[in-house]
Motif scaffolding. Structure first.
Motif, PDB file in Angstrom:
ATOM      1  N   ASN A   1      38.811 -52.576   3.238  1.00  0.00           N
ATOM      2  CA  ASN A   1      39.309 -53.149   4.962  1.00  0.00           C
ATOM      3  C   ASN A   1      38.177 -53.166   5.654  1.00  0.00           C
ATOM      4  OD1 ASN A   1      38.350 -50.293   4.749  1.00  0.00           O
ATOM      5  ND2 ASN A   1      39.734 -50.288   6.507  1.00  0.00           N
ATOM      6  N   ILE A   2      36.571 -53.418   4.690  1.00  0.00           N
ATOM      7  CA  ILE A   2      35.160 -53.657   6.372  1.00  0.00           C
ATOM      8  C   ILE A   2      35.184 -54.571   5.996  1.00  0.00           C
ATOM      9  CG2 ILE A   2      32.841 -52.156   5.962  1.00  0.00           C
ATOM     10  CD1 ILE A   2      34.659 -49.688   4.911  1.00  0.00           C
ATOM     11  N   VAL A   3      33.681 -55.259   6.410  1.00  0.00           N
ATOM     12  CA  VAL A   3      33.995 -56.673   6.647  1.00  0.00           C
ATOM     13  C   VAL A   3      32.819 -56.506   7.899  1.00  0.00           C
ATOM     14  CG1 VAL A   3      33.059 -59.469   7.127  1.00  0.00           C
ATOM     15  CG2 VAL A   3      35.701 -58.469   6.515  1.00  0.00           C
ATOM     16  N   THR A   4      31.430 -56.013   6.717  1.00  0.00           N
ATOM     17  CA  THR A   4      29.771 -56.240   7.753  1.00  0.00           C
ATOM     18  C   THR A   4      29.457 -57.365   7.844  1.00  0.00           C
ATOM     19  OG1 THR A   4      28.306 -56.398   5.283  1.00  0.00           O
ATOM     20  CG2 THR A   4      29.653 -54.532   5.747  1.00  0.00           C
ATOM     21  N   THR A   5      28.957 -57.408   9.175  1.00  0.00           N
ATOM     22  CA  THR A   5      28.353 -58.591   9.688  1.00  0.00           C
ATOM     23  C   THR A   5      26.900 -58.137  10.657  1.00  0.00           C
ATOM     24  OG1 THR A   5      28.889 -60.501  11.039  1.00  0.00           O
ATOM     25  CG2 THR A   5      29.464 -57.777  12.257  1.00  0.00           C
ATOM     26  N   HIS A   6      26.399 -58.706  11.430  1.00  0.00           N
ATOM     27  CA  HIS A   6      25.295 -58.895  12.022  1.00  0.00           C
ATOM     28  C   HIS A   6      25.759 -59.287  13.264  1.00  0.00           C
ATOM     29  CE1 HIS A   6      21.244 -57.425  10.147  1.00  0.00           C
ATOM     30  NE2 HIS A   6      21.728 -58.294   9.588  1.00  0.00           N
ATOM     31  N   ILE A   7      25.925 -59.590  14.674  1.00  0.00           N
ATOM     32  CA  ILE A   7      26.370 -60.056  15.867  1.00  0.00           C
ATOM     33  C   ILE A   7      25.558 -60.549  16.535  1.00  0.00           C
ATOM     34  CG2 ILE A   7      28.641 -58.173  15.586  1.00  0.00           C
ATOM     35  CD1 ILE A   7      26.541 -56.421  18.280  1.00  0.00           C
ATOM     36  N   GLY A   8      24.383 -60.068  16.522  1.00  0.00           N
ATOM     37  CA  GLY A   8      23.206 -60.766  17.482  1.00  0.00           C
ATOM     38  C   GLY A   8      22.416 -59.743  18.021  1.00  0.00           C
ATOM     39  N   ILE A   9      21.279 -59.344  18.594  1.00  0.00           N
ATOM     40  CA  ILE A   9      20.904 -58.183  19.562  1.00  0.00           C
ATOM     41  C   ILE A   9      21.192 -57.981  20.404  1.00  0.00           C
ATOM     42  CG2 ILE A   9      18.753 -57.363  20.467  1.00  0.00           C
ATOM     43  CD1 ILE A   9      16.940 -59.123  18.880  1.00  0.00           C
ATOM     44  N   VAL A  10      21.530 -56.741  20.497  1.00  0.00           N
ATOM     45  CA  VAL A  10      22.255 -56.820  22.157  1.00  0.00           C
ATOM     46  C   VAL A  10      21.678 -56.283  22.816  1.00  0.00           C
ATOM     47  CG1 VAL A  10      23.642 -54.775  22.833  1.00  0.00           C
ATOM     48  CG2 VAL A  10      23.896 -54.931  20.826  1.00  0.00           C
ATOM     49  N   PRO A  11      21.340 -57.185  24.325  1.00  0.00           N
ATOM     50  CA  PRO A  11      20.793 -57.523  25.323  1.00  0.00           C
ATOM     51  C   PRO A  11      20.353 -56.437  25.853  1.00  0.00           C
ATOM     52  CG  PRO A  11      21.817 -59.231  25.220  1.00  0.00           C
ATOM     53  CD  PRO A  11      22.504 -58.111  24.233  1.00  0.00           C
ATOM     54  N   GLU A  12      19.495 -55.591  26.784  1.00  0.00           N
ATOM     55  CA  GLU A  12      19.595 -54.466  27.499  1.00  0.00           C
ATOM     56  C   GLU A  12      20.230 -54.375  29.081  1.00  0.00           C
ATOM     57  OE1 GLU A  12      18.288 -51.739  26.879  1.00  0.00           O
ATOM     58  OE2 GLU A  12      17.506 -52.303  25.400  1.00  0.00           O
ATOM     59  N   ASP A  13      20.322 -56.305  29.186  1.00  0.00           N
ATOM     60  CA  ASP A  13      20.659 -56.853  30.529  1.00  0.00           C
ATOM     61  C   ASP A  13      22.084 -56.758  30.209  1.00  0.00           C
ATOM     62  OD1 ASP A  13      21.005 -57.520  32.884  1.00  0.00           O
ATOM     63  OD2 ASP A  13      20.132 -59.370  32.831  1.00  0.00           O
ATOM     64  N   GLU A  14      23.003 -55.888  31.187  1.00  0.00           N
ATOM     65  CA  GLU A  14      23.965 -55.277  30.403  1.00  0.00           C
ATOM     66  C   GLU A  14      25.102 -56.532  31.921  1.00  0.00           C
ATOM     67  OE1 GLU A  14      26.024 -51.696  30.755  1.00  0.00           O
ATOM     68  OE2 GLU A  14      24.232 -50.672  30.020  1.00  0.00           O
TER      69      GLU A  14
ATOM     70  N   GLU B   1      18.094 -53.216  17.396  1.00  0.00           N
ATOM     71  CA  GLU B   1      18.362 -52.111  18.502  1.00  0.00           C
ATOM     72  C   GLU B   1      18.142 -51.253  18.341  1.00  0.00           C
ATOM     73  OE1 GLU B   1      21.581 -55.128  19.358  1.00  0.00           O
ATOM     74  OE2 GLU B   1      22.110 -53.431  17.308  1.00  0.00           O
ATOM     75  N   ARG B   2      17.988 -50.364  18.672  1.00  0.00           N
ATOM     76  CA  ARG B   2      17.818 -49.186  18.961  1.00  0.00           C
ATOM     77  C   ARG B   2      19.266 -48.071  18.688  1.00  0.00           C
ATOM     78  NH1 ARG B   2      13.088 -46.829  18.172  1.00  0.00           N
ATOM     79  NH2 ARG B   2      13.047 -44.222  18.790  1.00  0.00           N
ATOM     80  N   ALA B   3      18.690 -46.976  18.196  1.00  0.00           N
ATOM     81  CA  ALA B   3      20.730 -46.602  17.665  1.00  0.00           C
ATOM     82  C   ALA B   3      21.460 -46.047  19.049  1.00  0.00           C
ATOM     83  CB  ALA B   3      21.081 -45.864  16.780  1.00  0.00           C
ATOM     84  N   ALA B   4      21.028 -45.357  19.654  1.00  0.00           N
ATOM     85  CA  ALA B   4      21.343 -45.198  20.999  1.00  0.00           C
ATOM     86  C   ALA B   4      21.564 -46.290  21.575  1.00  0.00           C
ATOM     87  CB  ALA B   4      20.074 -44.664  22.304  1.00  0.00           C
ATOM     88  N   HIS B   5      21.389 -47.679  21.523  1.00  0.00           N
ATOM     89  CA  HIS B   5      21.140 -48.543  22.466  1.00  0.00           C
ATOM     90  C   HIS B   5      23.021 -49.749  21.861  1.00  0.00           C
ATOM     91  CE1 HIS B   5      21.903 -52.549  26.324  1.00  0.00           C
ATOM     92  NE2 HIS B   5      21.629 -52.782  24.552  1.00  0.00           N
ATOM     93  N   LEU B   6      22.895 -49.672  20.375  1.00  0.00           N
ATOM     94  CA  LEU B   6      24.284 -49.756  20.404  1.00  0.00           C
ATOM     95  C   LEU B   6      25.529 -49.142  19.860  1.00  0.00           C
ATOM     96  CD1 LEU B   6      24.521 -51.606  18.054  1.00  0.00           C
ATOM     97  CD2 LEU B   6      23.958 -50.495  16.317  1.00  0.00           C
ATOM     98  N   LYS B   7      25.234 -47.573  20.166  1.00  0.00           N
ATOM     99  CA  LYS B   7      26.314 -47.366  20.909  1.00  0.00           C
ATOM    100  C   LYS B   7      27.053 -46.744  21.949  1.00  0.00           C
ATOM    101  CE  LYS B   7      27.392 -41.645  20.717  1.00  0.00           C
ATOM    102  NZ  LYS B   7      28.441 -42.255  22.279  1.00  0.00           N
TER     103      LYS B   7
END
Length: 291
Positions: free
Chosen positions: A104-117, A150-156
């Protein structure tokens, strides 16, 4: 410390095709496998109901199971809103295939999450991941984002903005060490509510790098896998190395996974090197030292 986690291997790391790779995974002592399921013989569109059943039975006959499928569609992940409808649809079909094959798991890359929300890219990624997360949650499944861009804190922070945990995390400590310089032990604790799959890989970072130089980003430069491979092989920025030869603090990392109660797979990934089978065998032996 005694690890109870099962050991997985990415079949494609052997570079010999799916069927032969499955046999090799069994031969090196893996409990399970991860398989790329984007194109070619593993493209969901190419696998009928009977073909899926036959493949699942074959994997079981080897005494293996699938830890996850890899559904990385390349490009810039879900940064480009104009491409997202097709990518989201393809991702859903890969998840359907995963469930048919017993994971039930598919791994992927979503692109870099921007800092600017407030940016269009952030909203494009958020919208796509919200749709994927809701679909996965409805099936008691997960799309698992690989750590590193991206850093873990930003991904979270990004994951916390979604309404479900249907989009979660495939934790790769080497990507963090090599690209962002993030601490994988701290990352495990930060992302503990989201980790559903892990990669076991090691690496060294030689200098700071803008993650966009590695992963690409919409409006920055096209993603060029050849350039990435060249940077890795030439050791200009970072280098992936066999387990235990890099900067991932595995004893502390494995201990952190135990502390958060992670029971999933430790899946070996070897993306470079001329002797993948030898490196993967050594990786299996390396992990077993902690079992």
């Amino acid at each position: 410390m005694t690890l109870s986690n099962r050991i997985g291997v990415i079949v494609d790391s052997f570079g010999i095709g799916v069927r032969e790779g499955l046999k090799k995974a069994k031969d090196v002592g893996a409990d399970g496998v991860q398989i790329y399921a984007v194109s070619g013989e593993m493209d969901p569109a190419a696998l009928s109901v009977s073909a899926r059943r036959e493949l699942k039975d074959y994997i079981a006959s080897l005494g293996l199971e699938i830890s996850a499928l890899c559904g990385d569609l390349g490009g810039h992940g879900f940064q480009d809103r104009t491409a997202n409808a097709d990518k989201v649809e393809k991702s859903k079909r890969i998840l359907d295939l995963a469930l048919d094959l017993g994971t039930n798991i598919v791994t992927t890359h979503i692109g870099i999450v921007p800092e600017d929300e407030q940016s269009e890219v952030f909203h494009s990624m958020q919208s796509a991941c919200e749709e994927l997360g809701q679909y996965a949650k409805s099936l008691n499944a997960y799309f698992a984002i690989e750590t590193g861009p991206e850093r873990a804190a930003h991904l979270k922070h990004f994951l916390d903005s979604l309404s479900t945990n249907g989009v979660s995390v495939n934790f790769d400590p080497a990507n963090m060490v090599m690209v962002t310089g993030d601490d994988p032990v701290q990352g495990v604790h930060l992302l503990k509510d989201y980790i559903v799959h892990t990669h076991v890989k090691d690496g060294i970072r030689f200098r700071e790098v803008d993650p966009r130089e590695v992963y690409g980003a919409l409006g920055f430069e096209p993603m060029d896998h050849g350039k990435i491979a060249q940077m890795v092989s030439s050791s200009e920025i970072f280098k992936e190395v066999p387990l235990g030869e890099g900067k991932v603090p595995f004893e502390a990392y494995f201990a952190a996974l135990q502390e958060i109660g992670y029971q999933g797979y430790l899946t070996i990934e070897r993306e470079v090197g001329s002797q993948p089978e030898i490196d993967i065998r050594k990786a299996v032996e390396f992990i077993r030292r902690y079992k």
